[in-house]
Design an enzyme around this catalytic site. Structure first.
Site, short mmCIF file in Angstrom:
data_model
loop_
_atom_site.label_atom_id
_atom_site.label_comp_id
_atom_site.label_asym_id
_atom_site.label_seq_id
_atom_site.Cartn_x
_atom_site.Cartn_y
_atom_site.Cartn_z
N TYR A 81 -1.99 -0.75 10.50
CA TYR A 81 -2.05 -1.05 9.06
C TYR A 81 -0.73 -0.64 8.40
O TYR A 81 -0.15 -1.42 7.64
CB TYR A 81 -3.22 -0.31 8.42
CG TYR A 81 -3.43 -0.63 6.94
CD1 TYR A 81 -3.95 -1.85 6.54
CD2 TYR A 81 -3.09 0.30 5.96
CE1 TYR A 81 -4.14 -2.13 5.19
CE2 TYR A 81 -3.28 0.02 4.62
CZ TYR A 81 -3.80 -1.20 4.24
OH TYR A 81 -4.00 -1.48 2.89
N SER A 105 0.86 -1.19 0.00
CA SER A 105 0.00 0.00 0.00
C SER A 105 0.89 1.23 0.00
O SER A 105 2.06 1.15 0.40
CB SER A 105 -0.86 -0.01 1.27
OG SER A 105 -1.55 1.21 1.42
P1 NDP Z 1 -11.34 -5.91 -0.35
O1 NDP Z 1 -11.82 -5.84 1.06
O2 NDP Z 1 -12.30 -5.68 -1.46
O3 NDP Z 1 -10.62 -7.30 -0.62
C1 NDP Z 1 -9.87 -7.97 0.36
C2 NDP Z 1 -9.75 -9.42 -0.04
O4 NDP Z 1 -8.94 -10.09 0.93
C3 NDP Z 1 -11.10 -10.13 -0.09
O5 NDP Z 1 -11.14 -10.93 -1.24
C4 NDP Z 1 -11.09 -10.99 1.16
O6 NDP Z 1 -11.79 -12.19 0.91
C5 NDP Z 1 -9.61 -11.28 1.30
N1 NDP Z 1 -9.25 -11.67 2.66
C6 NDP Z 1 -9.30 -10.93 3.78
N2 NDP Z 1 -8.92 -11.67 4.83
C7 NDP Z 1 -8.64 -12.91 4.36
C8 NDP Z 1 -8.21 -14.11 4.95
N3 NDP Z 1 -7.98 -14.23 6.28
N4 NDP Z 1 -8.00 -15.19 4.17
C9 NDP Z 1 -8.22 -15.10 2.83
N5 NDP Z 1 -8.63 -14.00 2.21
C10 NDP Z 1 -8.83 -12.91 2.98
O7 NDP Z 1 -10.15 -4.86 -0.40
P2 NDP Z 1 -9.04 -4.50 -1.51
O8 NDP Z 1 -9.31 -5.16 -2.79
O9 NDP Z 1 -8.87 -3.05 -1.44
O10 NDP Z 1 -7.76 -5.16 -0.82
C11 NDP Z 1 -6.82 -5.95 -1.52
C12 NDP Z 1 -5.42 -5.58 -1.05
O11 NDP Z 1 -5.12 -4.24 -1.46
C13 NDP Z 1 -5.23 -5.61 0.47
O12 NDP Z 1 -3.97 -6.18 0.78
C14 NDP Z 1 -5.25 -4.14 0.85
O13 NDP Z 1 -4.54 -3.89 2.04
C15 NDP Z 1 -4.56 -3.54 -0.37
N6 NDP Z 1 -4.76 -2.11 -0.57
C16 NDP Z 1 -6.01 -1.56 -0.75
C17 NDP Z 1 -6.16 -0.20 -0.95
C18 NDP Z 1 -7.49 0.44 -1.10
O14 NDP Z 1 -7.55 1.69 -1.08
N7 NDP Z 1 -8.57 -0.31 -1.32
C19 NDP Z 1 -5.00 0.69 -0.99
C20 NDP Z 1 -3.74 0.01 -0.81
C21 NDP Z 1 -3.65 -1.31 -0.62
P3 NDP Z 1 -12.72 -12.99 1.96
O15 NDP Z 1 -13.31 -11.97 2.88
O16 NDP Z 1 -13.72 -13.67 1.07
O17 NDP Z 1 -11.81 -13.96 2.63
#
Ligand code: NDP
Length: 236
Positions: free
Chosen positions: A145, A132
């Site tokens: 975070y 991030s």
């Molecule tokens: P979302 O919340 O849309 O997606 C997060 C994903 O992670 C979901 O598919 C969720 O699936 C999965 N996840 C969470 N916990 C677990 C777990 N314990 N095991 C398996 N899967 C897990 O958010 P984003 O798409 O934004 O996030 C994706 C990445 O991008 C993250 O690492 C986030 O930190 C990073 N990011 C996001 C930013 C933003 O502004 N959105 C900015 C910078 C970085 P499920 O719940 O089905 O398990």
């Protein structure tokens, strides 16, 4: 057929957009997340969907073995699963800190552990860790975070150097504000709104997916070590 691409957290946001983009380009996929029904609902061809909690190393390893038996070795792992809880350090629930550390740090390490040795043995493969902008600079209400994402940068860069002689690529992709479910997990409505305010623009998940695919599709001898991708109007 193209090589197998594995994506954690493919059930929404950036992971889902990455799955769709790689699928359109003809890659077979291993999609992992806890909400298996959302993975199945994507309806993509040549896919193994597995209910995986990334904090459980054995679940990732079993999923990788199952997909590899069908499509050959994982050539690209996108360690994307992650969680953001904004909060004030003097009153944020300890459980939220623990969950972020477990998912954002241990989840990434568990993914790396499941594929790295095999990639080194094959002298081929790419691991893309989603960090991030909060892994490069600090922001208020993001203390833990930021800590987890600084860790992703540090671990990625250390491992990249250590496996470079095995011809394996380790890449960090650091997005800025992106329009996903991410912020909705924060328990305080005040901080949800606060996060959106004043940024001036927001990426769509597909914008980040394009950066991920671009980084992966370089020749194996070329390593794009890091991409920081943000909305043009995000000034911080
Ligand atoms: P979302 O919340 O849309 O997606 C997060 C994903 O992670 C979901 O598919 C969720 O699936 C999965 N996840 C969470 N916990 C677990 C777990 N314990 N095991 C398996 N899967 C897990 O958010 P984003 O798409 O934004 O996030 C994706 C990445 O991008 C993250 O690492 C986030 O930190 C990073 N990011 C996001 C930013 C933003 O502004 N959105 C900015 C910078 C970085 P499920 O719940 O089905 O398990």
């Amino acid at each position: 057929m193209k090589p197998l691409v594995a994506i954690t957290g493919a059930s929404s946001g950036i992971g889902e957009a990455t799955a769709r983009l790689f699928s359109e380009a003809g890659y077979p996929l291993l999609l992992m997340a806890r909400r298996i029904e959302k993975l199945n609902a994507l309806g993509l061809p040549d896919v193994v969907c597995k209910k995986v909690d990334v904090t459980h190393a054995d679940e990732i390893r079993t999923a990788v073995e199952e997909a590899q038996a069908k499509y050959g070795p994982v050539d690209c792992l996108v360690n994307n699963a992650g969680l953001l809880y904004l909060g004030e350090p003097w009153n944020q629930d300890l459980k939220e800190w623990e969950e972020m550390v477990n998912i954002n740090v241990m989840g990434v390490l568990n993914g790396i552990h499941a594929v790295l040795a095999d990639m080194m043995g094959r002298k081929h493969g790419t691991i893309i860790n989603i960090s991030s902008l909060a892994g490069r600079k600090t922001f208020g209400r993001h203390a833990v975070y930021c800590g987890t994402k600084f860790a992703v940068h540090a671990m990625s860069e250390t491992i990249r150097g250590e496996v470079s002689q095995s011809n394996v690529c380790v890449i960090t992709v650091a997005p800025g504000a992106t329009n996903t479910e991410c912020v909705t997990h924060t328990t305080s409505e005040l901080f949800q709104k606060d996060w959106w305010n004043g940024i001036g623009g927001i990426l769509q998940p597909a914008d980040v997916a394009r950066a991920i695919k671009f980084a992966y599709e370089q020749p194996q001898e070329v390593c794009i070590r890091e991409i920081v991708v943000t909305p043009t109007k995000q000034s911080d």
